[in-house]
Design an enzyme around this catalytic site. Structure first.
Site, short mmCIF file in Angstrom:
data_model
loop_
_atom_site.label_atom_id
_atom_site.label_comp_id
_atom_site.label_asym_id
_atom_site.label_seq_id
_atom_site.Cartn_x
_atom_site.Cartn_y
_atom_site.Cartn_z
N TYR A 225 0.85 -1.20 0.00
CA TYR A 225 0.00 0.00 0.00
C TYR A 225 0.88 1.25 0.00
O TYR A 225 1.84 1.33 0.75
CB TYR A 225 -0.93 0.02 1.23
CG TYR A 225 -2.37 0.05 0.79
CD1 TYR A 225 -2.91 1.21 0.23
CD2 TYR A 225 -3.17 -1.09 0.85
CE1 TYR A 225 -4.20 1.23 -0.24
CE2 TYR A 225 -4.46 -1.07 0.38
CZ TYR A 225 -4.98 0.09 -0.17
OH TYR A 225 -6.25 0.11 -0.65
N GLU B 44 -0.46 4.89 -0.56
CA GLU B 44 -1.19 6.15 -0.79
C GLU B 44 -0.26 7.34 -0.68
O GLU B 44 0.57 7.40 0.22
CB GLU B 44 -2.32 6.29 0.23
CG GLU B 44 -3.56 5.51 -0.14
CD GLU B 44 -4.67 5.70 0.89
OE1 GLU B 44 -4.50 6.43 1.87
OE2 GLU B 44 -5.73 5.08 0.67
N ASP C 141 -6.00 13.59 -25.66
CA ASP C 141 -6.17 12.21 -25.20
C ASP C 141 -5.55 11.30 -26.25
O ASP C 141 -6.17 10.97 -27.27
CB ASP C 141 -7.67 11.92 -25.02
CG ASP C 141 -7.93 10.48 -24.58
OD1 ASP C 141 -7.00 9.65 -24.65
OD2 ASP C 141 -9.08 10.19 -24.16
N THR D 60 -3.39 6.13 -22.26
CA THR D 60 -3.48 4.80 -21.65
C THR D 60 -2.18 4.09 -21.98
O THR D 60 -1.52 4.37 -22.98
CB THR D 60 -4.68 3.98 -22.17
OG1 THR D 60 -4.61 3.93 -23.60
CG2 THR D 60 -5.99 4.58 -21.75
N LYS E 54 -2.43 0.27 -24.93
CA LYS E 54 -2.82 0.16 -26.35
C LYS E 54 -1.54 0.09 -27.20
O LYS E 54 -0.76 -0.82 -27.00
CB LYS E 54 -3.78 1.29 -26.69
CG LYS E 54 -5.08 1.13 -25.88
CD LYS E 54 -6.07 2.25 -26.06
CE LYS E 54 -7.25 2.03 -25.10
NZ LYS E 54 -8.17 3.19 -25.08
N ARG F 18 -2.39 -2.44 -18.20
CA ARG F 18 -3.55 -1.54 -18.19
C ARG F 18 -3.29 -0.45 -17.18
O ARG F 18 -2.96 -0.71 -16.04
CB ARG F 18 -4.80 -2.32 -17.82
CG ARG F 18 -4.99 -3.53 -18.67
CD ARG F 18 -6.39 -4.01 -18.65
NE ARG F 18 -7.22 -3.19 -19.49
CZ ARG F 18 -7.59 -3.55 -20.71
NH1 ARG F 18 -7.20 -4.69 -21.23
NH2 ARG F 18 -8.36 -2.77 -21.41
#
Ligand SMILES: *Cc1c(COP(=O)(O)O)cnc(C)c1O
Length: 443
Positions: free
Chosen positions: A54, A56, A200, A226, A229, A235
């Site tokens: 973790y 954060e 984008d 992203t 692709k 991802r």
């Protein structure tokens, strides 16, 4: 000791399904333009112990202990993103493209502000202000532009619409546009109304860093990409602020970071962060340039083959990794073409064509792309062969007509599906596809 047992012992059902999916991925021609084959190195990082942590916060400003190595990993990912895209600020934490776009809106807009993006039917993305059903289309006032009847974005029309509607943010980027963007012209439109310019580049990020598509970095304020692709990573998504963006608002990077965490997300997926760092490293190698170049060459050869055999393409061709086949001349819907192609082991998706007279669920086209098959090493010769197969499959289904009444459509598609499974021509192409794919192993 379930902890140390292997997947096929712990959960044979899922294990078997993963094996089958892996087999499917290697036996078919994956031609969905947003898909690709991530490298073994990328997948190793995804399946690593980093999934246990973790973290954060951001490097050296965490809300959790024990982040010594995670900080280094995230810093490497950030540094590589900045270098590769030529930008001064990068956030590598967005879980995927959609939350990344939401973070941009949250960082720079107020509820009710006007955003302007391309219509879904013209090749835009849901997160670009699609009305009624999305966050971007309901929390903000969404104005949408469209492509002309040939599929091109009409810049004069966009400029006029911007002047009339005064958007606070203009989103440029698509999921189904086969042409190169004139980033400079977009900047001019954004400047004429004082709008933020979000590029984008989800689909084309790999083409940009591979040097075969112009980069919006000198013109846009924010880039969203992203990572899964054409960039061929895990991802995820990158949110980057350009030099221009920082001039406009020196706090823009900070605002974006705060919107990602704590605004919208919790702990970053550290295994994905590492995999992104690896993908960016791979994308900086000379071989990646060859891959990017070959994607475009392959798409052009495939498009030429389809055109020469009488198929119609939106905009008449392609400059990038994808094309949209307009099936209106054949009179067959995208659903049936895509189903038939899948029976022949060629996987594409159905897609609306510009100003499609059909509803989105029964669109008049299919969308196909070359990134994944290029990753496998296929070249011009294979593209010509694949083009012939695609044409032959479409000929095979050209007599099917969508029933006019809604109630008849479901049963009709079901019946067609059964017929396609038994079609000898499709089975014969599937056999040839299997032979071809055996020669091009997946990573
Ligand atoms: C894929 C894509 C997205 C969203 O990505 P997800 O990871 O599926 O959320 C956003 N914008 C464009 C243009 C895309 O192509």
């Amino acid at each position: 000791m379930i902890h140390i047992m292997s997947l096929n012992t712990v959960d044979p059902q899922i294990s078997k399904l993963i094996t089958l999916e892996s087999q499917r991925q290697s036996e078919v021609l994956e031609m969905i333009p947003s898909e690709n084959y991530a490298s073994k190195a990328v997948r190793e990082a995804l399946g690593s112990v980093l999934t246990n942590k973790y973290s954060e916060g951001y490097p050296h400003k965490r809300y959790y202990q024990g982040n010594r190595y995670i900080d280094e990993i995230e810093e490497l990912a950030m540094a590589r993103a900045k270098k590769l895209f030529g930008v001064p600020h990068a956030n590598v934490q967005p879980y995927s493209g959609s939350p990344a776009n939401s973070a941009v809106y949250m960082a720079l807009l107020h509820q009710g502000d006007t955003i302007m993006g391309l219509k879904l039917s013209g090749g835009g993305h849901l997160t670009h202000g699609h009305p009624d059903v999305t966050f971007s289309g309901t929390f903000y006032r969404s104005i949408q532009y469209d492509v002309d009847e040939h599929g091109f974005i009409d810049m004069d029309y966009v400029a006029d619409l911007a002047k009339k509607e005064k958007p606070k943010m203009i989103v440029v980027g698509t999921t189904a546009y086969p042409r190169i963007f004139d980033w400079k012209a977009w900047r001019k439109i954004c400047d004429s109304v004082g709008a933020y310019f979000l590029a984008d580049i989800s689909h084309i990020a790999g083409l940009i860093v591979g040097g075969v598509h112009p980069s919006p970095a000198p013109y846009a304020d924010i880039l969203m990409a992203t990572t899964h692709k054409t960039l061929r990573g895990p991802r995820g998504a990158l949110l980057m602020v350009t030099g221009r963006g920082l001039v406009k608002d020196p706090a823009m990077g900070d605002k974006i970071d705060k919107a990602v965490f704590p605004g919208l997300q919790g702990g970053p997926h550290d295994n994905v962060t590492a995999a992104i760092a690896i993908a960016l490293h791979e994308a900086s190698q000379p071989a990646f340039k060859n891959y990017a170049k070959q994607i475009v060459t392959n798409a052009k050869v495939l498009a030429d083959t389809l055109l020469r055999q009488g198929l119609a393409l939106s905009t008449g061709g392609t400059d990038n990794h994808l094309m949209v086949v307009d099936l209106r001349p054949q009179g067959v819907i995208g659903n049936i073409a895509a189903e038939a192609l899948e029976v022949a082991s060629i996987v594409v998706n159905r897609n609306s064509v510009p100003h499609d007279p059909n509803p989105p669920f029964y669109p008049s086209g299919i969308r196909l792309g070359t990134p994944a098959i290029t990753t496998r090493g296929m070249k011009e010769k294979e593209m010509r062969q694949i083009g012939e197969w695609i044409v032959s499959v479409i000929k095979e289904v050209s007599h099917y007509r969508l029933p006019a009444t809604k109630e008849d459509r479901g049963p009709f598609l079901k019946k067609v599906r059964t017929e396609l499974q038994e079609n000898k021509q499709l089975q014969s192409i599937r056999h040839s596809v299997t032979l071809l794919t055996k020669k091009f192993p997946v990573p």
